[in-house]
Every structure is written in structure tokens, then in C-alpha cells.
Design a protein around this motif. Structure first.
Motif, short mmCIF file in Angstrom:
data_model
loop_
_atom_site.label_atom_id
_atom_site.label_comp_id
_atom_site.label_asym_id
_atom_site.label_seq_id
_atom_site.Cartn_x
_atom_site.Cartn_y
_atom_site.Cartn_z
N LYS A 333 30.42 55.38 66.46
CA LYS A 333 29.50 56.12 67.31
C LYS A 333 28.88 55.15 67.77
N ALA A 334 28.51 54.18 67.62
CA ALA A 334 27.40 53.67 68.03
C ALA A 334 28.05 52.82 69.83
N GLU A 336 31.37 53.50 71.05
CA GLU A 336 31.11 54.76 71.61
C GLU A 336 29.40 54.56 72.48
N ALA A 337 28.85 54.78 72.49
CA ALA A 337 27.78 55.44 72.28
C ALA A 337 27.47 54.29 74.09
N ALA A 341 27.37 54.05 78.27
CA ALA A 341 26.26 53.48 78.99
C ALA A 341 26.31 53.09 80.59
N ALA A 354 21.71 52.48 73.57
CA ALA A 354 22.36 53.81 72.55
C ALA A 354 22.65 53.55 71.86
N ALA A 355 23.62 52.96 71.60
CA ALA A 355 23.71 52.15 70.62
C ALA A 355 22.43 52.93 69.13
N VAL A 358 21.42 55.78 68.52
CA VAL A 358 22.79 56.31 67.70
C VAL A 358 23.03 55.63 66.22
#
Length: 1065
Positions: A333-334, A336-337, A341, A354-355, A358
Motif C-alpha cells: 500500500k505504501a 502504491e502511494a 504521488a 505519502a509512503a 500509510v
């Protein structure tokens, strides 16, 4: 940079001079304009206020390295020019190089003048010249240009981080320092210049990414799966070598790129076993790949095309622990974040932040283990300086920048005592091109989804039997059958009709059984009696094949599957299959003993094989023992013998299984005749062997059969139309799968499993339930939408299967298949019932021709045409459950018992059996069917003469008992003794076993009488008398009948009033 490894980046000083290389003048002009434009526009910000750019490229090296000077050569000229000095000024460009390089660079003079209005000056250095005079000429040109510009102290920009190498560059650096010019670092300027890529550069990165993810998907992942599947011992370094060869030879990965244009970014990285390093400079060690439960394997691959880099990294979880699963999901998830960004206008730091957000939200305890960077820029350099994706970089992301987004967790702690699993790390990396709207992940086709990287090997194999499960409770009270509660005339008449039909079926069944038994057979024969034959086991065909003699010690020859034992000074070979057991033991004197026991004909559990029958007069060695002072050698020998024996036994067992297979016809592919009927993304049961990740396949209907195949060439199964006995289509209603099932006439091999049932299925929804989600409203929009999606998916899968079934049914309807009588049968759920056919409770469903259970393994498929009778056992008012025993027409085949069927299903089962013309009986207790069938097969004539299956008919037995009772009105004293003997025999033959309830009832009645003995007492007296003197008058048939009755257990008579038995007075 290993330029000698990368053809396109080699220095253009090879044989043939200028004819071997050519500079793309269009690219040169475009990029030269970009260089001067960026330099002039950002002179003070990025270029250190440099008035002159002096770039010196060192000699070529065998080492794999990335230099800004080499990158500028390739970016501007298309090749690296080792030992070349380039000086860019406002009006001139100076090259100091060898003659061969000068001949190639001459073509850029006109293009440079047209592009930016500068003159190109080439200074040719002879081999024996140190270049000092040429350098002085360049410095003079710099001073002259500065005077024209009114600048007495020009600033010369250079790459401060690159240490001069070679005599030429060392001399240049020394003289530059002594000129009095101001020096400035232009590293940032070059970094910004390379950051935004043009279309040609983006295409090169995409080709590099294409090669990278294909090597990962087609070489790395299958190789790791194969190692795990076959439990091989392979080192990280050997895996690295194989992956590197695949990059350097793209055709191995199915990529059509010229080998001279590709190279590695770094040696591929493989890490496992608790030793992890997430830095790009990490290396694969010589430790073995570790893949036990709870382990993590990190694989990273980077490839270059025309010197442009691409990178990918994946983490694979083996029987992941909860911590590993959670950490990977958060990391995914991190990752992908961070990718999301990377949009034009955002700061570079936004990706890492962003990572980080998360991880802070989903797993704050993992923040200390998060890498301090989310990657770097990538292109001509694997790590472009100035584009580090950390929390402090304030540079702005621009369209067409390219990043290597790499993020991971370092040194997480597992709760285990195994040092190999105690510490683990996770890493994900992808190559990402920044787009105007959304980023383009070049390596996205290598999946990083949990389902594709998590491997599970500890779960029970699907084909194994389920553990014991208690039969489903159907209520707290005992349920009587529906029949006993009916009272209206309509239902009674319906029951009466069924009883009459069953009586007719009994007559027909007894006649049919009599004809079959009289014909001299009981069915298909006993396949269990087939003896297992073994091939001749020969270790060495002649003495020359024996290995050369060494010390007189036990040796194991893996190649010839032999054990060589020192006996009387000679090495005597024994095939490992002749060894029964091997063990070792240590005594108090530190001596070890090894004991080897051989297979000897005549010993228990060791039947005669073909070799013993062939050499019947031979003398066999039964046991041999050896003593040794080396316990380690003894342990090693025992382990090797056991391993080799296990391998040989497994191979011989599989060979024996295959030897019993019926030869199938060859599958005729559809070819040009018609397009095969296909059904995609199916799973198969039984599953193919091995521990590798299971993958779906495609089922195709061809000319004379089906073919199921996955992407792995060894995973293929052919099912011939002529071998299909029954075909079933079961759509998902209350189940989680939609399936096609084939029950075959003859066994086939699926992988290394011999089976008569092959099933292809699709899961219509994930069988996962969220725990701890709390109660949700029935009107929750998200839940409603999720249910609608699941329903739509299930309907689509069912429709796809139905379409496939309809098309195959049409194919089977053609004249050439008329003799096969094939058609997909569909289970009738309304007639289904719960029961325990093997070891777990299942929902058993009838079809038009079978009784099946196709969800749980092992599967149940019973052809109705093969059923002789059905006996419903443990039927009574006090029972919540009853059992069903299916007796087959082949009496040498074991009966099938379905236990713990709810009593509420009794009436519907009777109705179904009656409508399918199957004769059924009822009994109060279970019967010993193996002994009953043995008695029938031993003397079928007596079974026929005694009424066949009617000994199971409780009502017939009861009525016979009633008819045998004589009334007092017709009693004749003169014939009393003869009648009493006759009545004893009739009463004995009236039922299998007298019940205890009946005895108690009779004894109660007898207590009312003043005189006389009961029938039971008289029978016991007569029986004892017969045993004492031997009753030769009793017929053989009668004794057979008595014997058969004794096999049945005591059963209570039907609950109805009996007439009082006649008593002797």
C-alpha cells in the motif's frame, strides 16, 4: 561503467575507425541546444555560475560503475569516449582525444554551428604525447573568451565527485588547478539536464523495463518455484548467474532485443535466510536459498538498454506469518502511494511522505524499520543524484521524469527461535515514468499482489481426506420419520402404493440376481486380487560397471542405486530395493553398529516377487551387521540408504501405477476443422504435484476429447470422450465454486496421481470473511454494492460454464458420438441430503443417473445402474440419524456406507429410491455386510433358494412368524411332538435374530400362565440337545440359512401388537 560489456557504449576506437560508429546528428543538435539552454537559464542556480564546462571522461574500466561524464558522452554523442576531455564555452567546443575519436567527432562541427552557433575545435593527442601543449591551447582559448566577455576571472565548471583516472586526466586536473581559474561543481546542472527524458530516452527505458520484467516473470520466478518445488539446494550466487545470463541473452527470456544493446544495471540480487541488505550495492552471497515455512526471499533485477536503466524488486513469502503478511500488505500500500504521488508539480519529497503516512496509519510500529528513501531518479545512471525520493528533497517533479521507486522494511523481528527466520526484510521496486495525469509503471506486468507472491505449502493437500467431523445436528430432539406422522387417507395411499411398488421391485431384483449368480459371476471381478509385480532389479549388468575399489567401507552408488558392502575383503553390491530396513545403534564403548535387514521370501508382509519365483532354489542373505568407530560415517550411510530407498520405492510405485493404466487413444486437436471450445482460468482437482505456486489453466474441447493445460508445459491432462463415464455440471448456488466433473471408465494420471475423477472449477467468490469488522447495517451502500458485485460475478461464471456445457452437448449430439451416450448431468439440489460418505459431513445430491458429492474430497460418484439394493439402517422412532448402505451388483466390491443422515430426510430418500426403481430395505441396526456378501458368493444357490434379499424384509419376517403360530382350536394332542419340532424350525427361520424386546415381552406374558414353558425355552432345549448328539437330520440349506441369520444383529420388531404365542400345556 563496464563499457566493454555494453556494445553501444563502447569507445569508438575499434577496428574500422569512423566506419564502425556513427553519431546521430539530429539527436546531437537537439540535445546540444538543450544543454546550452539549461546552462544559460540556470547558470547560477544549478551550474555553479560556471562560464566554462570542462568534462573529463576517464579510461574504460571492467568495473560496473556510473559516472556523470560517461553519461554526458552517451546522452550527447550516443557513445562513451574514454580518455577524452570536452570543454564547452560560449562560442567554442574543444575536444582533446586520440586520432580515432577525432575522426568520428569531426562530423559534429557543422551541426554544432547550426544548432547553437559554436565552433568545434578538435585537439588530437598522439600516443606518445602527454597532451600538455594541447591543454595549454585550451586554457588560452578560455582566457581569450573571458577577455572578450570582460571577465578576468572565469569560473570553470567540473564534476567535483569524479576522481581523475589515468595519466591524461591526472595531468589535466593538475594543470586546471594551477591556471588560477575559479572552479565550480556542475553535478547538479547535469543531473537536472538528464532528469527530464525525451521520447527516445523514454523508449529506451521502456525496452529496458520490458526486458527486466520478462526476466523476472520467465526466468527468476519459475526458477525459484522450481527450486522450492523440488526442494533443491541452490545458492544465491548461482541464481544470480542464471538471471544475469538471461539479461545478457534476451532470447532466453523470450525478448527480441539485440544482445549487443543490453547489459545489467547491477548483478541480480537474491537474498534469504535472515541475511538481508536493501541497499542497491548489496550482493548475492554463496549461502543456499532458504525456503522453509516463515521465510522471505527477495529478488531484484536491473537491465539496461542502450545504457538506459530499469529496475524491479519483489519479495516472496513462504507460509507467511501474520507479521509478514501484515508488513507486506502495508508495504504494498505504501509503495502504491509513493508511485501515485509522483505527479507534475508535486515536490519529490511527496512520494516518501505519502509512503510514510500509510505506514504511520496502518502499522505505526513498523515506521522505524521503513527505509529512509523511497527510491531515486533513474536513466543513464542507476541513481541520478539530486532526485533522491527522501523527506527533504524540495525539487519539483516534472513530466517525463523517470524514477526507481524502491521502498522496504529492514530487519523486522519474527517470533521464532529459528535464526534463519528470526530476522526478515521486505523490498518492492518498480520503474515509473511520470505522466501528465497518471504515472506509467514500466514494470507493472510483474505482479506484486499478495496472491502472486505468497506461497503456502503447509495447508493440507486438496486431495487428502478431511478429518473426522461430527455429523450435523439437526435438532435437540429425536425426529421421527415423516411417514410415521401421516394420518390422512391420501398420504396413506401414497405410502401403500410405494410399498406395492417395492414388493414388485423385490421380486424383479431377486430374479435378476438369481440369473446373474446362476450365470457364474458376481460382477466385474475383484480388482484387489491383482498381484503387484516388480521388474527385475539389476544394479550392475557386469563387473566392469562396479566403481573402483576404495577402502573396505560401506559405499552408496547413487547412479546405479546400489549399496556396496565389504564382505570377506570384497565389495559386494546389493540393489537398494532388496533392503527392507536399515538402522544404527551406539554402545557404551563408543562403537557404532549398522544393521541392514534384507527382503527375504516367506517372511511376514513380504510376498514372493518375480525374482524369488524365478530363483526358487536360491539362498538368501537375511541380515548383516557392521561395526564402526566413526558414528558420523554410520549416520551418513544410514541417511543415504534411507533416502535412496525412498526414492526408488516411490519411482517403482509410480511405475506400477502407470503399468495398470489402460492405453488411451491419442487426442486429435481441432486444428483447422473447427475452433476449440474453450473455458479459461480453471483450477483442477486433483492438483498437479509439487510445491510450486498453483496456477490456473484452460480447458479445451477438441475432436475426440478434452485438453486442460496451464502455462507450464508439464501440467497437461487429456480426457478422452470415450473414457468419460459420467459428466456433471454443477453451478454455484450455495457453494463457493462452479464446476465441471468427469467420472471416468479407466484411471488416468494427473501429475503423479492415479485417478478416475477429474474436476475443473472456478471460485465464484473469495471464501474469506472479515473478522472484527463489527456489525454492518443491512442498508450499508458499500456492503450492498459488494454483494451485487459478488452476485454479478457468480452469474457471469455460471453463464460461461453453461455456454460451454451447451456447446459440448451439441458436439456430443453429432452422429459419431451417438454410441457414447454422453451428456452433462446436473445435480438435483432439491433431493439432496446431508451425510458422511467418508470422514466428513457433506451434502450428497442425486442426479438423473448417479448419486454424487462433488465439493469435498474424496469425491463420491455412484452410478445408479451399478446398485443392487439399498439398506437403510438404524431406522427407528428413537433415532435422530440413520445410515444408508449401498450394495453393488459386483458382490466382491465393498458396500458403500453413508452415515449420519438426518431422519428428516428418510421419507424423501425413500421416495427418490422408489422413483428410480431401486429396491430398499430397512433395519434397526447395522449389519456385517462383508460377511453376508461372502456367504452369498460362497453358496449363491442357497441364497437364491432361501428367497434372495427377502431375509432383509422385516415385514415379511414378521408375517411369517405370525403365520407359523398355530391356534388352540386346531390342536391335536396325538401329533403334539411332531408339530412342536416343526414349529420350532419355522419359528427359527422366521427372522434373523430374536430381539431382546421380544423376549422380554414374551416373558411378561408367560408370567401370567400357571403352567408350561415358553417357545424360547423349548428352542434352547432343542438346540442344546442337537449340539450334544448332533442333528444330522437338519438340511445343509437350513444350516446355511441359520448361519446367515446369525450375522445380523438383534433388531426390535415393528411397534404393533402381536398375537400371543401358543403355549405347550
Amino acid at each position: 561503467m563496464a563499457e566493454n560489456r555494453n556494445g553501444n557504449a563502447q569507445a569508438p576506437n575499434g577496428t574500422g575507425g569512423g566506419n564502425a560508429y556513427s553519431i546521430n546528428l539530429e539527436n546531437f543538435s537537439t540535445r546540444l541546444k538543450a544543454l546550452y539552454s539549461h546552462w544559460n537559464g540556470n547558470k547560477s542556480d544549478s551550474w555553479g555560475s560556471a562560464d566554462v564546462l570542462a568534462i573529463a571522461t576517464p579510461p574504460a574500466s571492467e568495473d560496473l560503475r556510473y559516472l556523470k561524464s560517461s553519461a554526458l558522452n552517451i546522452w550527447l554523442l550516443g557513445y562513451e569516449f574514454p580518455e577524452t576531455i570536452m570543454v564547452f564555452m560560449k562560442k567554442q567546443i574543444h575536444f582533446l582525444c586520440s586520432q580515432k575519436k577525432a575522426s568520428l567527432l569531426g562530423v559534429v562541427k557543422r551541426s554544432a554551428r547550426d544548432a547553437v552557433g559554436v565552433d568545434v575545435m578538435i585537439h588530437v593527442k598522439a600516443k606518445t604525447d602527454d597532451g600538455c601543449e594541447l591543454m595549454d591551447a585550451i586554457f588560452s582559448a578560455i582566457r581569450a573568451q573571458s577577455k572578450v566577455d570582460g571577465n578576468d576571472s572565469p569560473v570553470v565548471g567540473y564534476i567535483a565527485r569524479e576522481t581523475p583516472e589515468g595519466k591524461l586526466l591526472e595531468t589535466w586536473a593538475e594543470k586546471l588547478k594551477n591556471t588560477g581559474f575559479q572552479l565550480g561543481d556542475v553535478t547538479n546542472g547535469l543531473s537536472e539536464l538528464f532528469a527530464v527524458k525525451d521520447p527516445d530516452e523514454i523508449m529506451n527505458v521502456k525496452k529496458a523495463g520490458y526486458l527486466t520484467y520478462n526476466v523476472m516473470n520467465k526466468i527468476v520466478v519459475p526458477k525459484v518455484e522450481n527450486v522450492i518445488d523440488e526442494e533443491k539446494k541452490v545458492t544465491h550466487s548461482s541464481l544470480m548467474d542464471e538471471a544475469e545470463k538471461a539479461i545478457l541473452e534476451p532470447t532466453k527470456a523470450g525478448v527480441k532485443l539485440r544482445a549487443e544493446n543490453v547489459d545489467i544495471c547491477y548483478p541480480p540480487i537474491f537474498q534469504s535466510g535472515g541475511q538481508f541488505d536493501l541497499r542497491p550495492s548489496a550482493a548475492s552471497n554463496d549461502e543456499l536459498l532458504y525456503y522453509d515455512s516463515g521465510s522471505v526471499i527477495i529478488c531484484a533485477v536491473g537491465a539496461r538498454y542502450n545504457s538506459y536503466c530499469s529496475n524491479i524488486a519483489r519479495s516472496f513469502l513462504i507460509d507467511a506469518t501474520p507479521l509478514q503478511s501484515k508488513a507486506y500488505e502495508v508495504l504494498l500500500k505504501a509503495h502504491e502511494a509513493a508511485i501515485a504521488a509522483l505527479k507534475p508539480g508535486n515536490k519529490v519529497s511527496a512520494a516518501y511522505l505519502a509512503a510514510l503516512s500509510v505506514v504511520e496509519k496502518d502499522a505505526p510500529e513498523l515506521v522505524p524499520n521503513l527505509t529512509k528513501s523511497a527510491g531515486t531518479g533513474i536513466g543513464l545512471e542507476f541513481r541520478e543524484s539530486g532526485l533522491n525520493l527522501n523527506a527533504k528533497n524540495d525539487r519539483v517533479v516534472k513530466d517525463k521524469m523517470i524514477f526507481n521507486v524502491s521502498i522496504g522494511f529492514q530487519n523486522l523481528q519474527n517470533r521464532t527461535n529459528n535464526p534463519k527466520n528470526e530476522i526478515f526484510s521486505l523490498l518492492l521496486a518498480d520503474t515509473v515514468i511520470v505522466g501528465e495525469k497518471n504515472p506509467d509503471v514500466v514494470t507493472s506486468k510483474s505482479s506484486k499482489a499478495v496472491k502472486d507472491v505468497a506461497y503456502s505449502f503447509n495447508e493440507d493437500e486438496e486431495e487428502e481426506e478431511r478429518p473426522n467431523v461430527k455429523a450435523e445436528a439437526n435438532g435437540t430432539e429425536a425426529f421421527p420419520s415423516k411417514t410415521t406422522l401421516r394420518s390422512d387417507n391420501h398420504e396413506i395411499s401414497k405410502e401403500e402404493l410405494r410399498r406395492q411398488h417395492q414388493a414388485e421391485l423385490a421380486r424383479q431384483k431377486n430374479e435378476e440376481t438369481a440369473r446373474r449368480l446362476a450365470g457364474g459371476g458376481s460382477g466385474a471381478g475383484d480388482s484387489r486380487s491383482a498381484a503387484r509385480t516388480t521388474t527385475d532389479l539389476i544394479a550392475y549388468k557386469n563387473v566392469n560397471d562396479l566403481p573402483p575399489p576404495r577402502d573396505l567401507m560401506i559405499q552408496i552408488d547413487q547412479k546405479h542405486e546400489a549399496v556396496l558392502l565389504p564382505i570377506y575383503g570384497s565389495m559386494v553390491p546389493f540393489h537398494v530395493a532388496t533392503i527392507r530396513t536399515v538402522s544404527s545403534q551406539q554402545d557404551t564403548n563408543r562403537s557404532c553398529y549398522i544393521r541392514i535387514i534384507f527382503n527375504v521370501p516367506g517372511t511376514p508382509f513380504n510376498p514372493h516377487d518375480t525374482n524369488s519365483l524365478k530363483f526358487q532354489g536360491a539362498i538368501y542373505l537375511k541380515e548383516v551387521s557392521f561395526r564402526s568407530k566413526d558414528p558420523r560415517h554410520i549416520s551418513e550411510v544410514v541417511g543415504l540408504i534411507k533416502t535412496l530407498r525412498r526414492q526408488v520405492m516411490a519411482r517403482e510405485s509410480e511405475r506400477a501405477e502407470r503399468a495398470t493404466l489402460v492405453t488411451q487413444e491419442k487426442l486429435q486437436l481441432a486444428g483447422n476443422r473447427f475452433k476449440p471450445i474453450r473455458l479459461h482460468d480453471l483450477w483442477i482437482r486433483p492438483v498437479f504435484g509439487g510445491r510450486g505456486r498453483k496456477i490456473t489453466g484452460t480447458l479445451e474441447a477438441h475432436v475426440n476429447g478434452f485438453r486442460y493445460a496451464t502455462s507450464r508445459p508439464e501440467e497437461r491432462v487429456d480426457v478422452m470422450f470415450g473414457n468419460i463415464k459420467h459428466a456433471f455440471f454443477q453451478p454455484a448456488e450455495k457453494e463457493m465454486i462452479t464446476l465441471l466433473h468427469f467420472h471416468l471408465h479407466n484411471h488416468i494420471m494427473v501429475g503423479n496421481k492415479k485417478t478416475k475423477d477429474v474436476q475443473f472449477y472456478v471460485e465464484v467468490m473469495d471464501s474469506v470473511q472479515t473478522i472484527g469488522g463489527g456489525k454492518r447495517s443491512a442498508y450499508d451502500p458499500d456492503e450492498i454494492e459488494e454483494e451485487q458485485r459478488d452476485r454479478a460475478r457468480k452469474n457471469k461464471i455460471n453463464m460461461d460454464f453453461q455456454s460451454f456445457v451447451n456447446r459440448v452437448n451439441d458436439l456430443w449430439g453429432q452422429p459419431q458420438f451417438s454410441g457414447l451416450d454422453l451428456e452433462f448431468d446436473q445435480p438435483l439440489r432439491d433431493l439432496g441430503f446431508h451425510g458422511v460418505p467418508y470422514k466428513s459431513s457433506a451434502f450428497i445430491v442425486p442426479t438423473s443417473s448417479c448419486l454424487v458429492e462433488l465439493i469435498e474430497t474424496p469425491f463420491l460418484v455412484v452410478s445408479l445402474s451399478e446398485i443392487e439394493i439399498v439398506n437403510l439402517e438404524r431406522v427407528g422412532l428413537g433415532q435422530k440419524n440413520f445410515d444408508m448402505t449401498i450394495v453393488f451388483k459386483d458382490f466382491k466390491r465393498d458396500v458403500l456406507r453413508i452415515d449420519s443422515i438426518p431422519s428428516t430426510s428418510l421419507d424423501s430418500i425413500k421416495e427418490w429410491l422408489d422413483t428410480t426403481d431401486i429396491k430398499y430395505y430397512e433395519s434397526r441396526l447395522n449389519l456385517n455386510w462383508r460377511q453376508i456378501l461372502k456367504t452369498i458368493t460362497d453358496d449363491p444357490q442357497s441364497f437364491i433358494d432361501d428367497g434372495g434379499w427377502e431375509f432383509l424384509n422385516l415385514e415379511a419376517s414378521d408375517s411369517e412368524s405370525d403365520n407359523s403360530e398355530e391356534s388352540d382350536n386346531g390342536y391335536e394332542p396325538s401329533d403334539m411332538e411332531e408339530e412342536s419340532v416343526s414349529e420350532e424350525e419355522d419359528s427359527d427361520s422366521a427372522s434373523l435374530v430374536e430381539s431382546e424386546d421380544e423376549e422380554e415381552e414374551d416373558s411378561g406374558e408367560d408370567s401370567e400362565e400357571e403352567k408350561g414353558k415358553t417357545w424360547e425355552e423349548l428352542e434352547r432345549e432343542a438346540s442344546n440337545a442337537d449340539r450334544e448328539k448332533g442333528d444330522d437330520s437338519e438340511s445343509e440349506a437350513e444350516r446355511k440359512r441359520r448361519k446367515m441369520k446369525a450375522f445380523a444383529k438383534s433388531r426390535a420388531p415393528p411397534s404393533r401388537s402381536f398375537q400371543k404365542r401358543a403355549k405347550l400345556r
